[in-house]
Design an enzyme around this catalytic site. Sequence first.
Site, PDB file in Angstrom:
ATOM      1  N   GLU A 160       0.882  -0.856   0.288  1.00 16.22           N
ATOM      2  CA  GLU A 160       0.549  -0.021  -0.062  1.00 16.22           C
ATOM      3  C   GLU A 160       0.782   1.296   0.228  1.00 16.22           C
ATOM      4  O   GLU A 160       1.012   2.648   0.679  1.00 16.22           O
ATOM      5  CB  GLU A 160      -1.422   0.268   1.490  1.00 16.22           C
ATOM      6  CG  GLU A 160      -1.393  -1.049   1.397  1.00 16.22           C
ATOM      7  CD  GLU A 160      -2.855  -1.370   2.165  1.00 16.22           C
ATOM      8  OE1 GLU A 160      -2.546  -0.260   3.289  1.00 16.22           O
ATOM      9  OE2 GLU A 160      -3.461  -2.143   2.431  1.00 16.22           O
ATOM     10  N   GLU A 265      -6.024 -10.690  -1.710  1.00 18.13           N
ATOM     11  CA  GLU A 265      -7.366 -10.804  -0.230  1.00 18.13           C
ATOM     12  C   GLU A 265      -8.212 -10.614  -0.540  1.00 18.13           C
ATOM     13  O   GLU A 265      -9.005  -9.702  -0.059  1.00 18.13           O
ATOM     14  CB  GLU A 265      -6.858  -9.603   0.658  1.00 18.13           C
ATOM     15  CG  GLU A 265      -5.397  -9.419   1.122  1.00 18.13           C
ATOM     16  CD  GLU A 265      -4.199  -7.943   1.133  1.00 18.13           C
ATOM     17  OE1 GLU A 265      -5.886  -7.701   2.365  1.00 18.13           O
ATOM     18  OE2 GLU A 265      -3.100  -7.958   1.598  1.00 18.13           O
TER      19      GLU A 265
END
Length: 375
Positions: A160, A265
């Site tokens: 991220e 995910e």
Amino acid sequence: MLYVGKHLISYFLSTFLFISGFNFSELSSLKKVFDSKFKVGVAINKNQIKQKKSKEVDLIKNQFSSLTAENVMKWEEIHPKKNKYNFKISDLIVSMAQENDQDLIGHTLVWHNQIPEWVTRNPDGSLVEKNKLFDNITQHISSVAGRYSGKIKGWDVVNEAILDDGSFRKNDFYNIAGEGYIFKSFEIAQKVDPSAELYYNDFSMYKPEKCDAAIVVANKIKDKGIRIDGIGLQAHWGLDYPTIDEIEQSIIKIYEAGYKVHFTELDIDVLPNLWEIEGADLSDNFKSNDELNPYRKHLPDSISNLLANRYSEIFDLFVKHSNKIERVTFWGLSDGHSWKNDWPAKGRTNYPLLFDKENEPKEAYHDILRRFGKK
Ligand code: GLA
């Protein structure tokens, strides 16, 4: 005519098998169904790693070919103080994956969340110098990835680092070292575990600006002579976002740029999204209420069907591009433990996965096995 006939036969056969109580999952499993296409993974929590409940352990072993630690390998858990490490549970997941002949994904080495303050801040709260940050990163990656060298299929090296508009996230790492912290992290990871694949991982990668920016970063890593093997698309999605076309474009782009595609995910939020939030920015948090938490007791059939259809269209796409996709990992085993019960509003009852809170397969699971199991 032939087409209609084929579908009628399959409809009657499924109905017959359903009425007679036949359970496809006894014969097959996610990992078997997709065996020749991609790995199917699951993120597991501390109790699951400790193998507390046999029903969960059976599912983890029988259904999945890859494991990720949901939390125990994150910096704050595994390396809370400069000279303190907690390897007990992470050692367990390493041996669990080995015993079950499953891949293990290391998640995650450098991420601005779930990280102790000392990594980027002095005791007085000011940012540490760049050298100090690089020492901390080097020590962390050397001791954690170094400990498991040769035993990890791939590491989410940096998580991220990019915002949805394609600019860099202005986290402490970036404010101290610019994008240099990303290169440093990959450089050390490559050095300490030369056999592990190395990935950049992020959410909302179906957004073109973000996907393009991740590819630019990956290319820069390569231009520096440092290895990066794949890009992880987190896939925290909803019933109506992103579109299949958006996902497809991101798969094609990443593959054509020369990187392995990993869906890292996957979960599908079925609850109202009154804030139009997409992705997984943990700083978003709202209070729950009845309007936001409509299915406290059970999921109505209408929504369960929507979820099954959504998973089917997503797996149709994955299968279509299975030559480009290495792995699809679900973010959690069953609904009861999913983080989506607490984000972006706390204390809701969500139903994002293929197994319910009793660890029983849901309609979406049966649909996937029916759809892809017999070809
Ligand atoms: C991000 C992280 C995961 C997890 C989820 C939500 O996607 O990569 O480790 O923390 O947020 O829990």
